[in-house]
Design a protein around this motif. Sequence first.
Motif, PDB file in Angstrom:
ATOM      1  N   ILE A   1     -39.084  65.111  35.574  1.00 14.66           N
ATOM      2  CA  ILE A   1     -38.161  64.738  34.496  1.00 14.66           C
ATOM      3  C   ILE A   1     -38.197  65.770  33.376  1.00 14.66           C
ATOM      4  O   ILE A   1     -39.234  65.948  32.723  1.00 14.66           O
ATOM      5  CB  ILE A   1     -38.536  63.352  33.915  1.00 14.66           C
ATOM      6  N   PRO A   2     -37.089  66.468  33.099  1.00 13.67           N
ATOM      7  CA  PRO A   2     -37.080  67.490  32.049  1.00 13.67           C
ATOM      8  C   PRO A   2     -36.877  66.937  30.636  1.00 13.67           C
ATOM      9  O   PRO A   2     -37.328  67.537  29.659  1.00 13.67           O
ATOM     10  CB  PRO A   2     -35.912  68.398  32.451  1.00 13.67           C
ATOM     11  N   ASN A   3     -36.200  65.790  30.511  1.00  9.13           N
ATOM     12  CA  ASN A   3     -35.840  65.257  29.190  1.00  9.13           C
ATOM     13  C   ASN A   3     -36.986  64.439  28.591  1.00  9.13           C
ATOM     14  O   ASN A   3     -37.571  63.584  29.256  1.00  9.13           O
ATOM     15  CB  ASN A   3     -34.589  64.381  29.323  1.00  9.13           C
ATOM     16  N   ALA A   4     -37.311  64.699  27.309  1.00 10.23           N
ATOM     17  CA  ALA A   4     -38.447  64.046  26.663  1.00 10.23           C
ATOM     18  C   ALA A   4     -38.277  62.532  26.573  1.00 10.23           C
ATOM     19  O   ALA A   4     -39.222  61.772  26.841  1.00 10.23           O
ATOM     20  CB  ALA A   4     -38.664  64.633  25.271  1.00 10.23           C
ATOM     21  N   GLU A   5     -37.101  62.070  26.178  1.00  6.89           N
ATOM     22  CA  GLU A   5     -36.868  60.630  26.042  1.00  6.89           C
ATOM     23  C   GLU A   5     -36.963  59.939  27.399  1.00  6.89           C
ATOM     24  O   GLU A   5     -37.540  58.842  27.513  1.00  6.89           O
ATOM     25  CB  GLU A   5     -35.501  60.375  25.414  1.00  6.89           C
ATOM     26  N   GLU A   6     -36.418  60.566  28.438  1.00  7.56           N
ATOM     27  CA  GLU A   6     -36.504  59.995  29.777  1.00  7.56           C
ATOM     28  C   GLU A   6     -37.941  60.016  30.286  1.00  7.56           C
ATOM     29  O   GLU A   6     -38.364  59.110  31.023  1.00  7.56           O
ATOM     30  CB  GLU A   6     -35.585  60.765  30.728  1.00  7.56           C
ATOM     31  N   GLN A   7     -38.695  61.031  29.881  1.00  4.47           N
ATOM     32  CA  GLN A   7     -40.114  61.079  30.244  1.00  4.47           C
ATOM     33  C   GLN A   7     -40.857  59.885  29.658  1.00  4.47           C
ATOM     34  O   GLN A   7     -41.707  59.282  30.323  1.00  4.47           O
ATOM     35  CB  GLN A   7     -40.753  62.373  29.744  1.00  4.47           C
TER      36      GLN A   7
ATOM     37  N   PRO B   1     -29.862  64.971  41.777  1.00  4.42           N
ATOM     38  CA  PRO B   1     -30.058  66.369  42.164  1.00  4.42           C
ATOM     39  C   PRO B   1     -29.082  67.332  41.481  1.00  4.42           C
ATOM     40  O   PRO B   1     -29.415  68.509  41.282  1.00  4.42           O
ATOM     41  CB  PRO B   1     -29.821  66.344  43.684  1.00  4.42           C
ATOM     42  N   LYS B   2     -27.895  66.848  41.122  1.00  2.00           N
ATOM     43  CA  LYS B   2     -26.881  67.719  40.526  1.00  2.00           C
ATOM     44  C   LYS B   2     -27.102  67.922  39.037  1.00  2.00           C
ATOM     45  O   LYS B   2     -27.068  69.045  38.536  1.00  2.00           O
ATOM     46  CB  LYS B   2     -25.482  67.151  40.785  1.00  2.00           C
ATOM     47  N   THR B   3     -27.308  66.847  38.318  1.00  2.00           N
ATOM     48  CA  THR B   3     -27.395  66.933  36.856  1.00  2.00           C
ATOM     49  C   THR B   3     -28.838  66.961  36.338  1.00  2.00           C
ATOM     50  O   THR B   3     -29.069  67.269  35.172  1.00  2.00           O
ATOM     51  CB  THR B   3     -26.679  65.738  36.208  1.00  2.00           C
TER      52      THR B   3
END
Length: 318
Positions: free
Chosen positions: A201-207, A294-296
């Motif tokens: 997961i690259p996004n901090a909030e999603e992490q 996988p795309k976004t």
Amino acid sequence: MKFVLLAIVFLIAVLTANFVIQGQAVVENNNRIILDIKGGMSFNEIAEAVVRRDLINSKSIFKIYSILTGRAHQFKSGRYIFNGAVSVGDLTKILANGPLEVEATIFPGMTLKEIDERLSELGIIEKGALSSQNNLEGFLFPDTYRFYPNFDSKAAIGKILENFKNKTEPALGVIKDLTFFEGNDNLYKLLIIASLLEKEIPNAEEQRIAAGIIEKRLKTGMPLQIDATVIYAKCQEFLNCPALKKEDYLIDSKYNTYRYMGLPPAPIGNPGLQAILSASNKKDSDYWYYLSDPKTKKTIFSKTLEEHNNNRKKYLKI
């Protein structure tokens, strides 16, 4: 005056001849040339070493040129890395100035094996110096470092660990000294979770949301079922690991969170500060499942297994 003129003529001849010869050597061999000058080596031993490494083709020319330019006794010890042969003028100048520092970047999520390969390819450490120490996984803080070639591996590890301490201690406020990871289970657990977040997961909030899901699953006894752990179990690296196959999910490894409950026994990579902070500041939610588009690369969260399975069909086509 006559001697000076002869010396100038000699130098011009040497430089001209050396340029032609060495220019051809570069075409024939594009591999790096590593030259080690050890402390205490004599001028004659250095001359033999540069010829043996095919940096120049004449020991006599190297010695005469070095003497005439006053560099013969200015050569400094260390490891020198060349992309091919060089002119005698450049070579003596480089040896007199000493080896340059090499810049090495450890990217977030890189594994111990990948970092070992990166540093050894740059000539900083001997291959295997890091990967033989599994307890370092998770503590090699991602950053850009500068090392001298042939750097002492223990000193290199110490430099990276010190940076880990300096960067994480202000944020977490729990690290007291560099022996912390021998007994601080909470911090170690935090690093394991951070390494899982870093790889998927690259996004901090999603992490932060995913960290909350991981904690809920651990508390209720649900398997984590994180693909990144299977990749690590398969290859101990991510950059060159083949795509997962159905049979890979049956790999008998404590790192395989499809087969074994709880967290893997150690981090599956070296997380950056964002992932560490996300793991330490989890966000509660109604979600129990997640996958990555996988795309976004966006993380798709689900509250129920049915919803999650529908998302798998929609985004992963399975």
